[in-house]
Design a protein around this motif. Structure first.
Motif, mmCIF file in Angstrom:
data_model
loop_
_atom_site.group_PDB
_atom_site.id
_atom_site.type_symbol
_atom_site.label_atom_id
_atom_site.label_comp_id
_atom_site.label_asym_id
_atom_site.label_seq_id
_atom_site.Cartn_x
_atom_site.Cartn_y
_atom_site.Cartn_z
ATOM 1 N N ALA A 1 0.998 -1.246 -0.084
ATOM 2 C CA ALA A 1 0.071 0.061 -0.109
ATOM 3 C C ALA A 1 0.972 1.358 0.120
ATOM 4 O O ALA A 1 0.368 2.384 -0.139
ATOM 5 C CB ALA A 1 -0.817 -0.059 1.188
ATOM 6 N N GLY A 2 2.087 1.232 0.140
ATOM 7 C CA GLY A 2 3.075 2.278 0.214
ATOM 8 C C GLY A 2 2.813 3.117 1.623
ATOM 9 O O GLY A 2 2.832 4.320 1.678
ATOM 10 N N LEU A 3 2.438 2.391 2.494
ATOM 11 C CA LEU A 3 2.127 3.073 3.956
ATOM 12 C C LEU A 3 3.478 2.366 4.937
ATOM 13 O O LEU A 3 4.103 1.604 4.528
ATOM 14 C CB LEU A 3 0.843 2.744 4.364
ATOM 15 C CG LEU A 3 -0.373 3.106 3.829
ATOM 16 C CD1 LEU A 3 -1.596 2.465 4.224
ATOM 17 C CD2 LEU A 3 -0.451 4.311 3.370
ATOM 18 N N THR A 4 3.710 3.139 6.026
ATOM 19 C CA THR A 4 4.515 2.685 7.097
ATOM 20 C C THR A 4 3.951 1.662 7.650
ATOM 21 O O THR A 4 2.775 1.468 7.881
ATOM 22 C CB THR A 4 5.021 3.845 7.876
ATOM 23 O OG1 THR A 4 3.916 4.149 8.821
ATOM 24 C CG2 THR A 4 5.536 5.188 7.122
ATOM 25 N N GLU A 5 4.795 0.754 8.461
ATOM 26 C CA GLU A 5 4.305 -0.309 9.123
ATOM 27 C C GLU A 5 3.456 0.428 10.415
ATOM 28 O O GLU A 5 2.485 -0.162 10.881
ATOM 29 C CB GLU A 5 5.349 -1.154 9.692
ATOM 30 C CG GLU A 5 5.967 -1.841 8.662
ATOM 31 C CD GLU A 5 7.048 -2.845 9.047
ATOM 32 O OE1 GLU A 5 6.917 -3.526 9.920
ATOM 33 O OE2 GLU A 5 8.169 -2.839 8.476
ATOM 34 N N SER A 6 4.131 1.626 11.030
ATOM 35 C CA SER A 6 3.103 2.032 12.003
ATOM 36 C C SER A 6 1.905 2.687 11.432
ATOM 37 O O SER A 6 0.831 2.470 12.320
ATOM 38 C CB SER A 6 4.155 3.373 12.390
ATOM 39 O OG SER A 6 3.420 4.125 13.310
#
Length: 75
Positions: A26-31
């Protein structure tokens, strides 16, 4: 108060996907993904919703969020 509930945890389980894999796709951070999964992510933009839908294989928004209406109180 009516609310919108995340269903990302259920989708991860259904797809056999880890939070890390979802973040990457998704191109998001793991956080960010962790906060979404744990219901701590209260505001989200359309781009994030679109990225999550695509990461889960092009699902509709209704597969990752659910509207929960107010419960009417007895009169």
């Amino acid at each position: 108060m009516a609310t919108v509930k995340w269903k990302v945890r259920e989708m991860l389980s259904r797809k056999g996907m880890s939070q890390k894999a979802l973040a990457t796709k998704a191109g998001l951070t793991e956080s960010q993904v962790s906060n979404i999964v744990n219901g701590k992510y209260r505001r989200v933009d359309f781009g994030t919703l679109a990225s999550l839908c695509l990461a889960f294989g092009g699902v509709s928004v209704g597969r990752i969020v659910e509207f929960v209406p107010d419960q009417e109180l007895p009169a």
